[in-house]
Scaffold this motif. Sequence first.
Motif, PDB file in Angstrom:
ATOM      1  N   SER A  90       0.803  -1.225   0.000  1.00 55.04           N
ATOM      2  CA  SER A  90       0.000   0.000   0.000  1.00 55.04           C
ATOM      3  C   SER A  90       0.832   1.269   0.000  1.00 55.04           C
ATOM      4  N   CYS A  91       2.119   1.143   0.346  1.00 50.01           N
ATOM      5  CA  CYS A  91       2.923   2.340   0.580  1.00 50.01           C
ATOM      6  C   CYS A  91       4.275   2.303  -0.137  1.00 50.01           C
ATOM      7  N   TYR A 101       1.762   5.692  -1.719  1.00 50.21           N
ATOM      8  CA  TYR A 101       1.862   6.380  -0.435  1.00 50.21           C
ATOM      9  C   TYR A 101       0.952   7.612  -0.397  1.00 50.21           C
ATOM     10  N   ASN A 152      -2.540   6.689   0.336  1.00 45.92           N
ATOM     11  CA  ASN A 152      -2.800   5.964   1.584  1.00 45.92           C
ATOM     12  C   ASN A 152      -2.020   6.536   2.771  1.00 45.92           C
ATOM     13  N   SER A 212      -2.693   5.917   6.599  1.00 46.88           N
ATOM     14  CA  SER A 212      -2.315   4.626   7.187  1.00 46.88           C
ATOM     15  C   SER A 212      -0.820   4.367   7.022  1.00 46.88           C
ATOM     16  N   CYS A 213      -0.233   4.838   5.929  1.00 44.57           N
ATOM     17  CA  CYS A 213       1.193   4.597   5.683  1.00 44.57           C
ATOM     18  C   CYS A 213       2.072   5.229   6.762  1.00 44.57           C
TER      19      CYS A 213
END
Length: 203
Positions: A131-132, A138, A141, A144-145
């Motif tokens: 996700s990052c 990044y 997201n 959350s990252c």
Amino acid sequence: CRYLFTGANPNNYITFNGEEAGWRIISVECDGTIKIMKNDSIGDQYWDSSGSNNWARPASLNTYLNGTYYNGLNSTAKNQIVAKDWSIGAVINNNSNMATQINNENSTKWNGKVALVTMSEYIRSNSNKRSCGTVSFYSGNYSSCRNTTWMYYSSDWWWTLSPWSGHSNIVFDVSGDGHFGSGGASDPGDAVRPALYLSSEVK
């Protein structure tokens, strides 16, 4: 063979310049040198007071870190630092390929003792690669990252070493909530978190 520390809080704290647990290891390099960064800021400064994003020009922050700041370190610390080639190539905003980004960063080098972390180092300090793992991921997201990288710094906007591709006066910075920004090199200063290399003889 390069080892990078990743995740929310790896055990990478070290004492340097008499600052107990005040620095953190970014990576152990193939040649045995150890790249570290200061965990907290040394204060806000312009990246370059004249507005250029060319670190090797030299930028005014480059001059400060390798002059006044370096000269203020204790003698033991100065003897442990080695000059190295730093990657100062420009990064394409919202790119989705980390290998290409690293190649772009590596396309321009500067040799010196004290600088900052690159965009790729910030992103690669994250343990959530799915996700990052790129600027694009990044950016989408970041809320959350920021929880899966130890480099996250909630106190302030802070500078990276990486110029913004296609612009002569813009540098990537990171906000207190974790998203990337386009900082004008001569805008009111962001926080400075110095980075440097320790000799391979340091254990």
